[in-house]
Write a protein that holds these residues in place. Sequence first.
Motif, PDB file in Angstrom:
ATOM      1  N   LYS A 174      23.842 110.357   7.034  1.00 27.99           N
ATOM      2  CA  LYS A 174      24.294 110.908   5.761  1.00 27.99           C
ATOM      3  C   LYS A 174      25.718 110.470   5.418  1.00 27.99           C
ATOM      4  O   LYS A 174      26.123 110.500   4.272  1.00 27.99           O
ATOM      5  N   GLU A 175      26.496 110.114   6.427  1.00 22.61           N
ATOM      6  CA  GLU A 175      27.881 109.704   6.221  1.00 22.61           C
ATOM      7  C   GLU A 175      28.171 108.503   7.104  1.00 22.61           C
ATOM      8  O   GLU A 175      27.451 108.233   8.071  1.00 22.61           O
ATOM      9  N   VAL A 176      29.230 107.799   6.771  1.00 27.09           N
ATOM     10  CA  VAL A 176      29.744 106.753   7.633  1.00 27.09           C
ATOM     11  C   VAL A 176      31.235 107.008   7.861  1.00 27.09           C
ATOM     12  O   VAL A 176      31.874 107.735   7.102  1.00 27.09           O
ATOM     13  N   MET A 177      31.756 106.416   8.901  1.00 26.55           N
ATOM     14  CA  MET A 177      33.183 106.467   9.170  1.00 26.55           C
ATOM     15  C   MET A 177      33.776 105.113   8.827  1.00 26.55           C
ATOM     16  O   MET A 177      33.370 104.089   9.377  1.00 26.55           O
ATOM     17  N   VAL A 178      34.702 105.112   7.883  1.00 31.17           N
ATOM     18  CA  VAL A 178      35.413 103.887   7.529  1.00 31.17           C
ATOM     19  C   VAL A 178      36.696 103.829   8.344  1.00 31.17           C
ATOM     20  O   VAL A 178      37.404 104.831   8.480  1.00 31.17           O
ATOM     21  N   GLU A 179      36.966 102.681   8.912  1.00 29.16           N
ATOM     22  CA  GLU A 179      38.176 102.518   9.728  1.00 29.16           C
ATOM     23  C   GLU A 179      39.052 101.399   9.171  1.00 29.16           C
ATOM     24  O   GLU A 179      38.562 100.323   8.842  1.00 29.16           O
ATOM     25  N   ALA A 180      40.336 101.672   9.048  1.00 26.70           N
ATOM     26  CA  ALA A 180      41.329 100.674   8.672  1.00 26.70           C
ATOM     27  C   ALA A 180      42.251 100.450   9.866  1.00 26.70           C
ATOM     28  O   ALA A 180      42.540 101.388  10.620  1.00 26.70           O
ATOM     29  N   PHE A 224      35.860 109.797   6.755  1.00 26.13           N
ATOM     30  CA  PHE A 224      34.434 110.032   6.538  1.00 26.13           C
ATOM     31  C   PHE A 224      34.102 109.851   5.068  1.00 26.13           C
ATOM     32  O   PHE A 224      34.853 110.278   4.186  1.00 26.13           O
ATOM     33  N   THR A 225      32.938 109.246   4.785  1.00 27.24           N
ATOM     34  CA  THR A 225      32.541 109.033   3.395  1.00 27.24           C
ATOM     35  C   THR A 225      31.050 108.778   3.309  1.00 27.24           C
ATOM     36  O   THR A 225      30.407 108.440   4.314  1.00 27.24           O
ATOM     37  N   ASP A 226      30.500 108.921   2.112  1.00 26.97           N
ATOM     38  CA  ASP A 226      29.096 108.567   1.891  1.00 26.97           C
ATOM     39  C   ASP A 226      28.978 107.226   1.178  1.00 26.97           C
ATOM     40  O   ASP A 226      27.872 106.763   0.900  1.00 26.97           O
ATOM     41  N   ALA A 227      30.118 106.600   0.862  1.00 25.23           N
ATOM     42  CA  ALA A 227      30.114 105.296   0.198  1.00 25.23           C
ATOM     43  C   ALA A 227      31.303 104.496   0.708  1.00 25.23           C
ATOM     44  O   ALA A 227      32.383 105.049   0.923  1.00 25.23           O
ATOM     45  N   PHE A 228      31.116 103.205   0.909  1.00 28.79           N
ATOM     46  CA  PHE A 228      32.192 102.428   1.523  1.00 28.79           C
ATOM     47  C   PHE A 228      32.131 100.983   1.064  1.00 28.79           C
ATOM     48  O   PHE A 228      31.167 100.537   0.454  1.00 28.79           O
ATOM     49  N   GLU A 229      33.194 100.268   1.381  1.00 30.17           N
ATOM     50  CA  GLU A 229      33.260  98.829   1.141  1.00 30.17           C
ATOM     51  C   GLU A 229      33.835  98.176   2.387  1.00 30.17           C
ATOM     52  O   GLU A 229      34.694  98.752   3.056  1.00 30.17           O
ATOM     53  N   ASP A 283      38.736 105.883  -8.273  1.00 35.72           N
ATOM     54  CA  ASP A 283      37.743 106.503  -9.148  1.00 35.72           C
ATOM     55  C   ASP A 283      36.355 106.551  -8.517  1.00 35.72           C
ATOM     56  O   ASP A 283      35.370 106.836  -9.192  1.00 35.72           O
ATOM     57  N   SER A 284      36.279 106.268  -7.213  1.00 36.03           N
ATOM     58  CA  SER A 284      34.992 106.311  -6.525  1.00 36.03           C
ATOM     59  C   SER A 284      35.221 106.705  -5.071  1.00 36.03           C
ATOM     60  O   SER A 284      36.326 106.543  -4.531  1.00 36.03           O
ATOM     61  N   ASN A 285      34.183 107.214  -4.438  1.00 39.62           N
ATOM     62  CA  ASN A 285      34.299 107.586  -3.032  1.00 39.62           C
ATOM     63  C   ASN A 285      34.621 106.380  -2.164  1.00 39.62           C
ATOM     64  O   ASN A 285      35.387 106.484  -1.199  1.00 39.62           O
ATOM     65  N   SER A 286      34.055 105.216  -2.487  1.00 37.38           N
ATOM     66  CA  SER A 286      34.301 104.027  -1.669  1.00 37.38           C
ATOM     67  C   SER A 286      35.765 103.601  -1.749  1.00 37.38           C
ATOM     68  O   SER A 286      36.376 103.252  -0.730  1.00 37.38           O
ATOM     69  N   GLY A 294      38.004 117.737   5.880  1.00 38.24           N
ATOM     70  CA  GLY A 294      39.020 116.868   5.312  1.00 38.24           C
ATOM     71  C   GLY A 294      38.451 115.776   4.436  1.00 38.24           C
ATOM     72  O   GLY A 294      39.177 115.165   3.643  1.00 38.24           O
ATOM     73  N   SER A 295      37.133 115.535   4.541  1.00 31.69           N
ATOM     74  CA  SER A 295      36.532 114.503   3.698  1.00 31.69           C
ATOM     75  C   SER A 295      36.462 114.908   2.237  1.00 31.69           C
ATOM     76  O   SER A 295      36.107 114.097   1.377  1.00 31.69           O
ATOM     77  N   THR A 296      36.848 116.152   1.930  1.00 31.84           N
ATOM     78  CA  THR A 296      36.978 116.544   0.517  1.00 31.84           C
ATOM     79  C   THR A 296      38.022 115.684  -0.191  1.00 31.84           C
ATOM     80  O   THR A 296      37.963 115.527  -1.414  1.00 31.84           O
ATOM     81  N   VAL A 297      38.968 115.129   0.563  1.00 31.39           N
ATOM     82  CA  VAL A 297      39.982 114.271  -0.059  1.00 31.39           C
ATOM     83  C   VAL A 297      39.378 112.926  -0.448  1.00 31.39           C
ATOM     84  O   VAL A 297      39.917 112.211  -1.299  1.00 31.39           O
ATOM     85  N   VAL A 298      38.252 112.570   0.159  1.00 28.76           N
ATOM     86  CA  VAL A 298      37.549 111.332  -0.193  1.00 28.76           C
ATOM     87  C   VAL A 298      36.545 111.573  -1.308  1.00 28.76           C
ATOM     88  O   VAL A 298      36.437 110.770  -2.242  1.00 28.76           O
ATOM     89  N   ASN A 299      35.797 112.681  -1.232  1.00 30.26           N
ATOM     90  CA  ASN A 299      34.783 112.900  -2.276  1.00 30.26           C
ATOM     91  C   ASN A 299      35.359 113.525  -3.546  1.00 30.26           C
ATOM     92  O   ASN A 299      34.641 113.743  -4.521  1.00 30.26           O
ATOM     93  N   GLY A 300      36.655 113.809  -3.535  1.00 24.64           N
ATOM     94  CA  GLY A 300      37.336 114.250  -4.747  1.00 24.64           C
ATOM     95  C   GLY A 300      37.269 115.737  -5.036  1.00 24.64           C
ATOM     96  O   GLY A 300      37.766 116.187  -6.065  1.00 24.64           O
ATOM     97  N   THR A 301      36.702 116.516  -4.117  1.00 23.92           N
ATOM     98  CA  THR A 301      36.570 117.959  -4.362  1.00 23.92           C
ATOM     99  C   THR A 301      37.715 118.772  -3.775  1.00 23.92           C
ATOM    100  O   THR A 301      37.733 119.992  -3.903  1.00 23.92           O
TER     101      THR A 301
END
Length: 241
Positions: free
Chosen positions: A55-61, A71-76, A91-94, A199-206
């Motif tokens: 349902k989610e992926v972990m993006v790492e920089a 954590f996010t449901d959309a990534f690049e 303007d997007s979760n990714s 804390g992923s609310t900061v990614v999904n914008g909520t």
Amino acid sequence: MINANIYEEMKKALEKEIHQHNFAGQNVSIRCKALSAVEAIGKPEHDDYPIIKGKEVMVEAVFNGARGQAFTDAFENTDYRVEDLLNLDLDSNSKRASFISGLNAIFRYLNLCDKTVHCKDAEPKQCSEKLFEKIESGKKVLLVGHQPRFLEVLASKCNVRAVDLDKDNIGKEFFGVVIEPPEMTSEALAWCDLIFATGSTVVNGTITNFLNKDKPVLFYGVTISAPATILNLNTYCQCGH
């Protein structure tokens, strides 16, 4: 009072550090990539975590060897120079996932925050077992985001309501608590004594739904690490790295 546009506030904090430490113009890139479930969380005892269920992926920089995750449901999967992060349209979760993971990596490199890398294997359960060092038993707790180990522990000693964005969870009962849809958030906020939010609310914008509500709020997980430093938020992350 937190700035209504918290993303601009985070960009300003990042811009300050980039200029102060002469990062702009350097041939340094932030590589944002999605980790596999095993890379992100190892092999925990339970298999009901959102990342394991797909349902989610972990993006790492990674910035100069320092790792930041989100954590996010959309990534690049892409590369950014540090100054490029300042011009990202969030303007997007990714895009927000790339920005937050990059922010976490840079702030971790500068020792401005810690615990930017997710715990693994037995550690998620160990983290949940320490919850009552931070949360008083008997409280009415709103859990934002279905984190199964936290819900299991909280339900044992607190009165809990839980809201989640995952339609597959909504309406189902876990540990005696029925997961509610996001439309019930306002009612649950009025009901609770404490907001315990991913804390992923900061990614999904909520995230702004849970700020300045005259209720104590505690954000959990590694995603919120650098944002919490910038915005002066209370966090819980016992076993992050």
